[in-house]
Design a protein around this motif. Sequence first.
Motif, PDB file in Angstrom:
ATOM      1  N   PHE A  82       0.822  -1.207   0.000  1.00  0.00           N
ATOM      2  CA  PHE A  82       0.000   0.000   0.000  1.00  0.00           C
ATOM      3  C   PHE A  82       0.857   1.258   0.000  1.00  0.00           C
ATOM      4  O   PHE A  82       0.422   2.309  -0.478  1.00  0.00           O
ATOM      5  CB  PHE A  82      -0.925  -0.005   1.225  1.00  0.00           C
ATOM      6  N   GLN A  83       2.078   1.163   0.553  1.00  0.00           N
ATOM      7  CA  GLN A  83       3.000   2.304   0.579  1.00  0.00           C
ATOM      8  C   GLN A  83       4.305   1.901  -0.097  1.00  0.00           C
ATOM      9  O   GLN A  83       5.326   1.689   0.555  1.00  0.00           O
ATOM     10  CB  GLN A  83       3.266   2.757   2.027  1.00  0.00           C
ATOM     11  N   PRO A  84       4.319   1.764  -1.432  1.00  0.00           N
ATOM     12  CA  PRO A  84       5.531   1.312  -2.129  1.00  0.00           C
ATOM     13  C   PRO A  84       6.697   2.294  -2.032  1.00  0.00           C
ATOM     14  O   PRO A  84       7.834   1.928  -2.338  1.00  0.00           O
ATOM     15  CB  PRO A  84       5.058   1.154  -3.580  1.00  0.00           C
ATOM     16  N   SER A  85       6.436   3.541  -1.603  1.00  0.00           N
ATOM     17  CA  SER A  85       7.535   4.499  -1.458  1.00  0.00           C
ATOM     18  C   SER A  85       8.444   4.154  -0.280  1.00  0.00           C
ATOM     19  O   SER A  85       9.545   4.682  -0.172  1.00  0.00           O
ATOM     20  CB  SER A  85       6.987   5.913  -1.282  1.00  0.00           C
ATOM     21  N   VAL A  86       7.978   3.271   0.606  1.00  0.00           N
ATOM     22  CA  VAL A  86       8.804   2.836   1.741  1.00  0.00           C
ATOM     23  C   VAL A  86       9.670   1.666   1.299  1.00  0.00           C
ATOM     24  O   VAL A  86       9.166   0.615   0.913  1.00  0.00           O
ATOM     25  CB  VAL A  86       7.926   2.422   2.936  1.00  0.00           C
ATOM     26  N   ASP A  87      10.977   1.867   1.339  1.00  0.00           N
ATOM     27  CA  ASP A  87      11.942   0.872   0.883  1.00  0.00           C
ATOM     28  C   ASP A  87      12.185  -0.168   1.982  1.00  0.00           C
ATOM     29  O   ASP A  87      12.648   0.155   3.077  1.00  0.00           O
ATOM     30  CB  ASP A  87      13.256   1.573   0.519  1.00  0.00           C
ATOM     31  N   LYS A  88      11.894  -1.443   1.684  1.00  0.00           N
ATOM     32  CA  LYS A  88      12.091  -2.515   2.675  1.00  0.00           C
ATOM     33  C   LYS A  88      13.544  -2.604   3.118  1.00  0.00           C
ATOM     34  O   LYS A  88      13.827  -2.841   4.297  1.00  0.00           O
ATOM     35  CB  LYS A  88      11.654  -3.857   2.089  1.00  0.00           C
ATOM     36  N   LYS A  89      14.476  -2.431   2.192  1.00  0.00           N
ATOM     37  CA  LYS A  89      15.892  -2.522   2.552  1.00  0.00           C
ATOM     38  C   LYS A  89      16.284  -1.399   3.507  1.00  0.00           C
ATOM     39  O   LYS A  89      17.084  -1.592   4.422  1.00  0.00           O
ATOM     40  CB  LYS A  89      16.750  -2.480   1.296  1.00  0.00           C
ATOM     41  N   HIS A  90      15.712  -0.240   3.264  1.00  0.00           N
ATOM     42  CA  HIS A  90      15.990   0.913   4.130  1.00  0.00           C
ATOM     43  C   HIS A  90      15.496   0.629   5.551  1.00  0.00           C
ATOM     44  O   HIS A  90      16.193   0.894   6.541  1.00  0.00           O
ATOM     45  CB  HIS A  90      15.271   2.138   3.551  1.00  0.00           C
TER      46      HIS A  90
END
Length: 256
Positions: A82-90
């Motif tokens: 839902f929030q693809p702007s949030v980077d999982k790696k980050h």
Amino acid sequence: MPPVLVEERVRLGLERLRLQRMAEVLQRVCEEASREHLSYLDFLDQLLQEEQNARDARNVEIKTRLARLPYHKTMADFDYSFQPSVDKKHIAELLTLRFIEQAENVLLLGPPGVGKTHIAVALALEAITKGYTAYFVTMQHLVDYFAERTDPVAAKMRVLLRPKLLVIDEVGYLPLDRQAANWFFELVSRRYERGSIILTSNKSYGDWASLFPEVAIASAILDRLLHHSTTINIRGESYRLKDKRRAGLLQKPESA
């Protein structure tokens, strides 16, 4: 002496030494040790591990209560789709908590409802689980706390300097007067390179001048916050609006 009497004497001895968990599991661990032919050291190691795990769990429970988190959510609950702007790696890098060891800050920016507080709470819970202390406060409650006439401001400042991680939520919803701005500046300055801050805001850095009575104060605060920091900009729709749409209370926006 019969085994039952010995076991009871050991259990009472453990209770007197305040090794409560060891006393609780003594019978079970004795039975397992006998069944699995454990050595004396393995048996003792298993008992001690039970006690240590119980104490760790109690410490986490106490620290979580003292942190005053608004709710308990982890990143496992976060909807990245839902929030693809949030980077999982980050986020994975932040979850290592190296930023706390290095006294760095995390700033989460974005419009209301996009998950800023969720991420802040999840990082605080992870920190508590790993043995750090944390404390959560909204900007409004922070100002109200300093304005109370109960204790000197210096004593209140010491309380906020104590936790390794301080979460300040909802910065930017209300402008600060000169006194509140000075309190906030002192807090940020005294935690600078000593303790980490996670800050959430609905304002971009370019808009921070409007939150403070003087541009110089805004610049000085940002300078200290950003020197050793990670910024995450979240762009997307509010989770709360998403839930309302699912319930049929809002229509989906028309595509251009």
